[in-house]
Scaffold this motif. Structure first.
Motif, PDB file in Angstrom:
ATOM      1  N   LYS A 334       6.600  -4.155  -4.717  1.00  0.00           N
ATOM      2  CA  LYS A 334       5.073  -4.475  -4.861  1.00  0.00           C
ATOM      3  C   LYS A 334       4.093  -3.581  -4.913  1.00  0.00           C
ATOM      4  CE  LYS A 334       1.976  -8.083  -2.777  1.00  0.00           C
ATOM      5  NZ  LYS A 334       1.864  -8.880  -1.546  1.00  0.00           N
ATOM      6  N   ALA A 335       3.136  -3.465  -5.732  1.00  0.00           N
ATOM      7  CA  ALA A 335       2.037  -2.533  -5.774  1.00  0.00           C
ATOM      8  C   ALA A 335       1.198  -2.837  -4.622  1.00  0.00           C
ATOM      9  CB  ALA A 335       1.412  -2.461  -7.105  1.00  0.00           C
ATOM     10  N   GLU A 336       0.499  -1.769  -4.161  1.00  0.00           N
ATOM     11  CA  GLU A 336      -0.248  -2.061  -3.180  1.00  0.00           C
ATOM     12  C   GLU A 336      -1.836  -2.765  -3.557  1.00  0.00           C
ATOM     13  OE1 GLU A 336       0.271  -1.505  -0.065  1.00  0.00           O
ATOM     14  OE2 GLU A 336       2.161  -0.552   0.110  1.00  0.00           O
ATOM     15  N   VAL A 337      -2.070  -2.272  -4.695  1.00  0.00           N
ATOM     16  CA  VAL A 337      -3.346  -2.594  -5.435  1.00  0.00           C
ATOM     17  C   VAL A 337      -3.010  -3.242  -6.778  1.00  0.00           C
ATOM     18  CG1 VAL A 337      -5.301  -2.112  -6.491  1.00  0.00           C
ATOM     19  CG2 VAL A 337      -4.735  -0.957  -4.379  1.00  0.00           C
ATOM     20  N   LYS A 338      -3.285  -4.355  -6.885  1.00  0.00           N
ATOM     21  CA  LYS A 338      -2.803  -5.154  -8.140  1.00  0.00           C
ATOM     22  C   LYS A 338      -3.873  -4.552  -9.292  1.00  0.00           C
ATOM     23  CE  LYS A 338      -0.978  -8.585 -10.612  1.00  0.00           C
ATOM     24  NZ  LYS A 338       0.516  -8.525 -10.698  1.00  0.00           N
ATOM     25  N   ALA A 339      -2.879  -4.132 -10.346  1.00  0.00           N
ATOM     26  CA  ALA A 339      -3.520  -3.631 -11.694  1.00  0.00           C
ATOM     27  C   ALA A 339      -3.334  -4.589 -12.837  1.00  0.00           C
ATOM     28  CB  ALA A 339      -3.275  -2.050 -11.905  1.00  0.00           C
ATOM     29  N   HIS A 340      -3.971  -4.442 -13.735  1.00  0.00           N
ATOM     30  CA  HIS A 340      -3.986  -5.257 -14.730  1.00  0.00           C
ATOM     31  C   HIS A 340      -3.077  -4.765 -15.770  1.00  0.00           C
ATOM     32  CE1 HIS A 340      -7.377  -7.774 -14.250  1.00  0.00           C
ATOM     33  NE2 HIS A 340      -8.215  -6.878 -14.369  1.00  0.00           N
ATOM     34  N   ASN A 341      -2.558  -3.452 -15.680  1.00  0.00           N
ATOM     35  CA  ASN A 341      -1.480  -2.854 -16.485  1.00  0.00           C
ATOM     36  C   ASN A 341      -0.215  -2.378 -15.155  1.00  0.00           C
ATOM     37  OD1 ASN A 341      -0.047  -1.099 -17.680  1.00  0.00           O
ATOM     38  ND2 ASN A 341      -1.711   0.017 -18.761  1.00  0.00           N
ATOM     39  N   ARG A 342       0.745  -3.092 -15.877  1.00  0.00           N
ATOM     40  CA  ARG A 342       2.036  -2.912 -14.917  1.00  0.00           C
ATOM     41  C   ARG A 342       2.525  -1.372 -14.633  1.00  0.00           C
ATOM     42  NH1 ARG A 342       4.497  -4.048 -10.320  1.00  0.00           N
ATOM     43  NH2 ARG A 342       6.686  -3.729 -10.422  1.00  0.00           N
ATOM     44  N   VAL A 343       2.308  -0.525 -15.876  1.00  0.00           N
ATOM     45  CA  VAL A 343       2.480   0.854 -15.839  1.00  0.00           C
ATOM     46  C   VAL A 343       1.952   1.620 -14.679  1.00  0.00           C
ATOM     47  CG1 VAL A 343       2.573   2.844 -17.162  1.00  0.00           C
ATOM     48  CG2 VAL A 343       3.074   0.769 -18.128  1.00  0.00           C
ATOM     49  N   ILE A 344       0.644   1.042 -14.467  1.00  0.00           N
ATOM     50  CA  ILE A 344      -0.216   1.995 -13.541  1.00  0.00           C
ATOM     51  C   ILE A 344       0.277   1.338 -12.155  1.00  0.00           C
ATOM     52  CG2 ILE A 344      -2.407   1.881 -12.211  1.00  0.00           C
ATOM     53  CD1 ILE A 344      -3.657   1.436 -15.013  1.00  0.00           C
ATOM     54  N   GLU A 345       0.814   0.228 -12.131  1.00  0.00           N
ATOM     55  CA  GLU A 345       1.426  -0.191 -10.587  1.00  0.00           C
ATOM     56  C   GLU A 345       2.708   0.275 -10.249  1.00  0.00           C
ATOM     57  OE1 GLU A 345      -0.331  -4.685 -10.545  1.00  0.00           O
ATOM     58  OE2 GLU A 345       1.749  -4.455 -10.819  1.00  0.00           O
ATOM     59  N   ASP A 347       3.503   3.363 -11.429  1.00  0.00           N
ATOM     60  CA  ASP A 347       3.356   4.722 -11.116  1.00  0.00           C
ATOM     61  C   ASP A 347       2.908   4.799  -9.767  1.00  0.00           C
ATOM     62  OD1 ASP A 347       3.996   5.135 -13.858  1.00  0.00           O
ATOM     63  OD2 ASP A 347       1.906   5.830 -14.531  1.00  0.00           O
ATOM     64  N   SER A 348       1.962   3.963  -9.261  1.00  0.00           N
ATOM     65  CA  SER A 348       1.676   4.024  -8.018  1.00  0.00           C
ATOM     66  C   SER A 348       2.764   3.919  -6.854  1.00  0.00           C
ATOM     67  CB  SER A 348       0.599   2.937  -7.496  1.00  0.00           C
ATOM     68  OG  SER A 348       1.079   1.708  -7.516  1.00  0.00           O
ATOM     69  N   ILE A 349       3.850   2.956  -7.387  1.00  0.00           N
ATOM     70  CA  ILE A 349       4.990   2.973  -6.472  1.00  0.00           C
ATOM     71  C   ILE A 349       5.627   4.155  -6.410  1.00  0.00           C
ATOM     72  CG2 ILE A 349       7.118   1.664  -6.126  1.00  0.00           C
ATOM     73  CD1 ILE A 349       5.618  -0.742  -7.699  1.00  0.00           C
ATOM     74  N   ALA A 350       5.783   4.696  -7.541  1.00  0.00           N
ATOM     75  CA  ALA A 350       6.494   5.984  -7.432  1.00  0.00           C
ATOM     76  C   ALA A 350       5.873   7.035  -6.676  1.00  0.00           C
ATOM     77  CB  ALA A 350       7.088   6.610  -9.002  1.00  0.00           C
ATOM     78  N   GLY A 391       5.746   6.596 -16.839  1.00  0.00           N
ATOM     79  CA  GLY A 391       5.777   7.983 -17.061  1.00  0.00           C
ATOM     80  C   GLY A 391       5.857   8.514 -15.601  1.00  0.00           C
ATOM     81  N   GLY A 392       5.241   7.915 -14.550  1.00  0.00           N
ATOM     82  CA  GLY A 392       4.982   8.279 -13.291  1.00  0.00           C
ATOM     83  C   GLY A 392       6.241   8.427 -12.558  1.00  0.00           C
ATOM     84  N   ILE A 393       7.383   7.769 -12.804  1.00  0.00           N
ATOM     85  CA  ILE A 393       8.667   7.763 -12.367  1.00  0.00           C
ATOM     86  C   ILE A 393       9.305   9.162 -12.487  1.00  0.00           C
ATOM     87  CG2 ILE A 393      11.050   6.986 -12.294  1.00  0.00           C
ATOM     88  CD1 ILE A 393       9.768   4.226 -12.930  1.00  0.00           C
ATOM     89  N   GLU A 394       9.269   9.507 -13.779  1.00  0.00           N
ATOM     90  CA  GLU A 394       9.697  10.931 -14.192  1.00  0.00           C
ATOM     91  C   GLU A 394       8.807  12.108 -13.462  1.00  0.00           C
ATOM     92  OE1 GLU A 394      10.248  13.715 -18.153  1.00  0.00           O
ATOM     93  OE2 GLU A 394       9.979  11.338 -18.393  1.00  0.00           O
TER      94      GLU A 394
END
Length: 451
Positions: A334-345, A347-350, A391-394
């Motif tokens: 679960k992302a701490e802050v909900k974003a409209h773009n799942r990629v951003i969420e 990335d934030s988890i990574a 792309g944030g995972i990598e």
């Protein structure tokens, strides 16, 4: 009204807060996007930095806009809150527009945020003290022992201490100290490299405290078995702590795979209750080894990074910090802050998992899902670009290992039974492919010489 209720009311009324500073923070963020980073950095690790619920709501809406690359001006913010049905609850359009006029410049955003940080910590101290007093009085009714309450108190105070220090601790190192540390490590080899059950993979991609390691593959490729294999090896064979967060499978399902692998019995026979007497004897022996190990499994679904951080702090306070946190799997956290773009969420988890590895000096291993692109290649071999939704995972991972089995796609493959660890990113070493043996019926993967 009773004396206790009156006291609670007085405490509530005198909670430390500064409405002007809260408006100044929000106004600074509305004036300049650069102020957001100053504010977020200062308030990092602080729960409920705003005393006024309306201000907390506005702050979260601004963070969501920022995460999605949108402007934070009053018009955009008003529209965002209106769409969420929250505009009237926070004071309406006029109040949102007044925030931008509450400060002449955004240059002092960090200073205003520091005021909120200090006041929020004071409120947290008051709340913690009140909670601990209530726990003491209610201990008999809740059937908690004094030791359990003391452990909870210590973990909570540890969390408060870490929050109070965060933002003030310096991480600067003089170059001579850095060089000395490198030479000391060379002369006295480290013994905290995470032990892996596969010798060749251990030599190619050693996992060290502070590393974020990503294990990626298509569904049913064996991600969970890899993670469980690492956890079993670390905790049962080497007696080092390991916490597995299984958001996809229940603790019972994880336990079945754990017992089958450790007892070396067929998983289907264990689940169908058709084990022979000899096999059941192996299971009982395995159970004792597992029970004595420092292995923990948490099957809470959709866990945010903040929950892992709280749990690790609790374990740290009891001197039980694990050598590894294993997450199965990253894209369903679960992302701490909900974003409209799942990629951003994602990335934030990574980013959050990497921060955990560095903060607690442990290895964080996270499974990740690959997209379908690899299945359209002739050889079906995955690549880094196949990482799904991010792309944030990598970018944040120290090591990325891709999983591949040829017989998953072709049962008649001459490489049937072989399982490849493709080390596709290795920040401190070289990339390579390590081949092991797949023993799915035993819920395990072993070195080729053990097959």
């Amino acid at each position: 009204m009773s004396d206790d209720s009156q006291t609670a009311t007085n405490i509530e009324r005198t909670q430390p807060n500064d409405a002007d500073a809260e408006r100044a923070v929000l106004g600074s963020m509305a004036l300049a996007r650069t102020a957001v980073l100053d504010v977020v950095d200062t308030l990092d690790g602080i729960k409920q930095p705003f005393y006024q619920p309306a201000h907390e709501t506005i702050f979260n809406a601004m963070l969501a806009l920022y995460a999605n690359g949108q402007p934070l001006d009053p018009i955009t913010l008003t529209n965002q809150l209106h769409q969420q049905g929250l505009l009237d609850k926070v004071g309406g359009r006029a109040y949102i527009h007044s925030l931008a006029n509450s400060v002449p410049t955004a240059a002092h955003a960090g200073h205003y945020a520091e005021i909120l940080r200090n006041l929020a910590l004071l409120r947290a101290v008051i709340s913690t003290g009140t909670d601990l007093v209530q726990m003491g009085f209610q201990a008999r009714a809740s059937h908690e022992t004094a030791a359990q309450i003391v452990d909870t108190a210590a973990a909570t105070l540890q969390e408060l201490t870490a929050a109070a220090k965060g933002g003030n601790e310096s991480r600067e190192w003089m170059l001579d100290r850095v060089v000395d540390a490198v030479l000391d490590e060379y002369d006295n080899p480290r013994d905290d490299v995470l032990p892996l059950p596969w010798a060749d993979l251990q030599s190619v991609a050693p996992m060290e405290p502070g590393d974020l390691v990503v294990i990626a593959g298509r569904p049913a490729m064996g991600k969970s078995l890899v993670l469980l294999g690492i956890g079993r090896h670390v905790a049962i064979k080497h007696r080092r702590g390991c916490l597995i967060s299984s958001m996809e499978m229940s603790h019972v399902q994880m336990g079945q795979r754990l017992v089958a692998a450790e007892a070396h019995v067929p998983l289907h026979a264990l689940r169908a209750r058709t084990l022979s007497k000899e096999q059941y004897a192996h299971v009982r022996q395995a159970r004792e080894r597992i029970r004595r190990s420092p292995l923990r499994i948490d099957d809470t679904p959709a866990v945010p990074v903040s929950k892992w951080r709280r749990r690790l702090r609790q374990l740290q306070a009891k001197n039980e910090l694990p050598a590894a946190l294993i997450v199965d799997y990253l894209q369903i956290a679960k992302a701490e802050v909900k974003a409209h773009n799942r990629v951003i969420e994602v990335d934030s988890i990574a980013v959050g998992l990497k921060a955990l590895a560095q903060e607690f000096k442990i290895v964080v291993i996270a499974a990740a899902q690959l997209n379908r692109v690899s299945e359209h290649r002739t050889d079906k071999t995955p690549t880094l670009s196949d990482l799904r939704e991010s792309g944030g995972i990598e970018n944040n991972a120290n090591i990325v290992i891709l999983l591949h089995r040829e017989d998953y796609y072709d049962r008649e493959s001459p490489r049937a039974g072989e399982f490849d660890f493709i080390v596709a990113k290795n920040r401190m070493g070289h990339n390579a492919t390590v081949t092991t043996a797949w023993q799915g019926h035993y819920a395990r993967i072993v070195d080729m010489e053990e097959a």
